[in-house]
Design a protein around this motif. Structure first.
Motif: not given
Length: 719
Positions: A22-23, A241-243, A252-253, A293-294
């Motif tokens: 995705d990056i 870590a939180a992500w 997803g959203p 998020a990814g």
């Protein structure tokens, strides 16, 4: 027990080493936006692709630094070795190739400037050079440096002089303060780095927004004004870590919201007529959301939602070669524009050549050196030899050769084709093309002769010197500042002259001062000329966005002072001239129309109309071609023949209507620069006509002085 769909995604060791698809897709989006913006001018906000790169880079570099620090390995020299291997070889190759390719194309002054630009790019200080020169990234009317895009590499490397040291210092402090196992030390280091970086990001963004209001051109190239973009990516890495704990139904959203913010950012950033830093909050925030998020969500673990536009093989490959694409695209566009006209053939040749050269550079230079043992430490050298590289590059090199060959064929085909037909006569019932007397007839014959020329004459000054030269003689230039200089310093002709002329307007008016000075000095004591024109200040009431926002800030006070000086001097003639280039009206946030222009002009002239004998709107030189773009070692006179821009005609008609409405006069400048069909040569006789798209040369101003005097005399303006 938590459902499996709520568990943080995990990645295999192989996936942790591989670039995230995705990056890579985001990189492809970024480079395609930049290429489309530079090649087609659309989308207008495509320049935010650079800002997308900054966020991605901040995330990836911080991630690698944290991983290295977590393992207790030496940090600084390892980091700089990697940056040198990753950035320098391909960047140097393109710089050398650009300078070599430009030598037979660019005029001497432009080539000399390119060599300095290339040296500053190699030293990663080109952003400072362009800021010091007052380069306007968004000024499409000036020929840019073929390596102007290296400013972003300079900003990036300057930022990375600081970030590794920050992480290293945080690591040392964490070990001292934690007095605990490695995991707590790592957490403390991350916290310290975040505490340090967070305020830096806020300070950078605040500085960019506030300082950008008065110096948008300089801020665009500023290092500190860009720190917040890298910092946004770095903060995502610090909170990885939180992500990673986000459930799929939430991630997803967030990802799709981030992509929406990027699209919104492209639209918003492209709406204004001037660069505004606040608009970049949308693409920067959007990319940060997509990356965050990814985290931990790979092809094997499953992305939260289908991200095929980013993760397909084509997008990933374009992301892989995005650095080479970025390096090659701009010099190809700039140099190719000297050889063939912009159009479908130009776009096809540019795309084929930049793609072919980028593929070759990626497989033959960028990747082999990046994964080589050059500058590597013994320990890392053993590990690096185990790196799994991509498959055979022979098909890619074959494709690159084919693409470059296709590009060369397209260029040859375009250069061998017939020139495009010239437009019909640039005249209308409202703007008839007329020649008033023998001086204009003689000048018209010289214009026709220049249009028929097949070879360059021995120009004096040379075209190269004219392009690099001043807009006006030195003493007139010194009188063209804000606030208005003392009248005694900027008045010519007899002090006892009964008739007075005042010249008002922007830099185009400055170029007209010399002819009126000559008219006054040759009038036998009857006329005197005073200039109150100023560089960068358009004489209309609206706030006109220009390349120098510092000058624009002084403009309202200057215009008020000019009105006061006119009322005080009570001249017989006020000659008003401004550039007709498309101008952005900051008051209405749109391109200024002819009606806007006339209304803004009348609002000023109404203030002093009762204090003057006659007001004259003198049209600026027609907007034809930009000689600094077309002229070069391979250019012919025909290649530098221009046609009158339709926007110029629109503005001229608006001024003529205004003149009729308020009882002023309008003087058409076209007969001095072009023929009746609207074709305009780049030289007349042995004199270069213009130094850029807007301003005539001082030598040409002297040449047309008799024609100007004749037309003003015939119209009864200077009897």
């Amino acid at each position: 027990m938590r459902s499996s769909r709520h568990r943080p995604a995990t990645t295999s060791p192989a996936e942790q080493r591989a670039p995230r698809a995705d990056i890579q897709g985001l990189r492809a989006v970024a480079v395609l936006l930049v290429i489309a913006h530079h090649l087609f001018g659309y989308p207008a906000g495509g320049f935010v692709g650079v800002d997308i790169f900054f966020v991605i880079s901040g995330y990836l570099i911080t991630t690698s630094l944290l991983h290295r620090a977590d393992n207790g390995r030496p940090l600084l020299w390892w980091f700089y070795r990697r940056r040198i291997r990753r950035i320098v070889p391909a960047a140097t190759l393109v710089l050398v190739a650009t300078c070599a390719a430009a030598y037979p194309i660019l005029a001497p002054h432009a080539y000399g400037a390119l060599l300095i630009d290339a040296a500053s790019a190699f030293a990663f200080v080109s952003n400072w050079r362009f800021a010091q020169q007052g380069t306007d990234y968004f000024d499409a009317a000036r020929a840019p440096s073929p390596v102007q895009h290296y400013w972003s590499l300079s900003v990036e490397e300057q930022f990375y002089l600081v970030l590794p040291a920050l992480v290293a210092i945080a690591g040392v402090l964490a070990v001292r303060w934690a007095r605990s196992p490695q995991t707590r030390s790592a957490r403390t280091r991350t916290l310290l780095a975040g505490i340090t970086l967070g305020p830096l990001v806020l300070a950078s963004f605040g500085y960019a927004v506030v300082a950008g209001r008065s110096n948008s051109t300089g801020i665009y190239f500023s290092t500190f004004a860009r720190v917040w973009e890298f910092g946004a990516g770095a903060l995502v890495a610090l909170t990885a870590a939180a992500w990673a704990r986000l459930p799929a139904r939430t991630a997803g959203p967030i990802i799709w919201s981030g992509l929406g913010a990027v699209v919104l950012g492209v639209v918003v950033a492209g709406r204004g007529g001037n660069f505004e830093e606040w608009a970049l909050i949308w693409p920067v925030l959007g990319v940060a959301l997509v990356i965050g998020a990814g985290i931990g969500r790979t092809p094997s673990s499953g992305y939260p939602l289908p991200l095929y536009p980013l993760t397909n093989r084509l997008s990933v490959y374009l992301g892989d070669i995005s650095y080479s694409l970025y390096l090659w695209h701009f010099p190809i566009i700039v140099l190719l524009a000297h050889e063939i006209d912009r159009g479908p053939w130009f776009a096809a040749a540019a795309l084929a050549s930049m793609l072919g050269l980028s593929i070759a550079t990626y497989h033959l230079v960028e990747n082999p050196i990046r994964y080589s043992n050059w500058l590597e430490h013994r320990h890392d050298r053993r590990a690096r030899t185990q790196h799994q590289r991509a498959g055979s590059f022979r098909p890619a090199i074959l494709a690159a050769a084919v693409l470059v060959a296709v590009a060369a064929g397209l260029v040859a085909l375009d250069r061998g084709s017939a020139p495009p037909p010239q437009p019909a006569a640039a005249a209308s019932e409202e703007l008839p093309f007329t020649i008033d007397g023998p001086a204009e007839l003689q000048l018209s014959a010289q214009v026709d002769a220049a249009l028929a020329a097949t070879d360059w004459p021995n120009l004096n000054p040379s075209m190269d010197a004219a392009i690099a030269g001043p807009q006006a003689p030195a003493d007139i230039g010194a009188c063209s500042t804000m606030p208005v200089p003392p009248a005694a310093e900027c008045t010519w002709g007899s002090a006892a002259a009964p008739k007075k002329i005042m010249i008002v307007g922007d830099s185009v008016a400055v170029t007209y001062v010399a002819p009126f000075r000559r008219i006054a000095e040759a009038s036998g004591g009857r006329w005197q000329t005073r200039s109150v024109a100023a560089f960068g200040c358009t004489f209309v009431t609206q706030t006109v966005v220009g390349p120098n926002s510092g000058m624009a800030a002084e403009c309202p006070a200057h215009k008020a002072q000019v009105v006061a000086e006119i009322k005080k001097a009570r001249p017989d003639l006020v000659v008003i001239t401004n550039s007709y280039r498309q101008a952005w009206n900051a008051d209405t946030n749109r391109i200024m129309t002819g009606e806007d222009w006339a209304a803004g002009m009348q609002a000023l002239t109404d203030q002093f109309a009762g204090s003057v004998g006659r007001i004259v709107f003198l049209a600026p030189p027609p907007l034809a071609n930009d000689i600094s773009r077309c002229f070069g070692k391979t250019a012919t006179p025909a290649a530098c023949v221009g046609t009158i821009d339709t926007h110029w005609t629109t503005m001229a008609v608006a001024e003529r209507r205004l003149a009729d409405r308020i009882g002023a006069a309008f003087v058409d400048s076209r007969p001095w620069f072009c023929n009746a069909a609207g074709r305009c040569p780049s030289f007349v006789g042995t004199t270069p006509v213009k130094r850029d798209q807007v301003h005539m040369t001082p030598g040409f101003a002297e040449l047309i002085t008799p024609a100007i005097e004749e037309r003003f005399s015939t119209a009864g303006l200077i009897p």
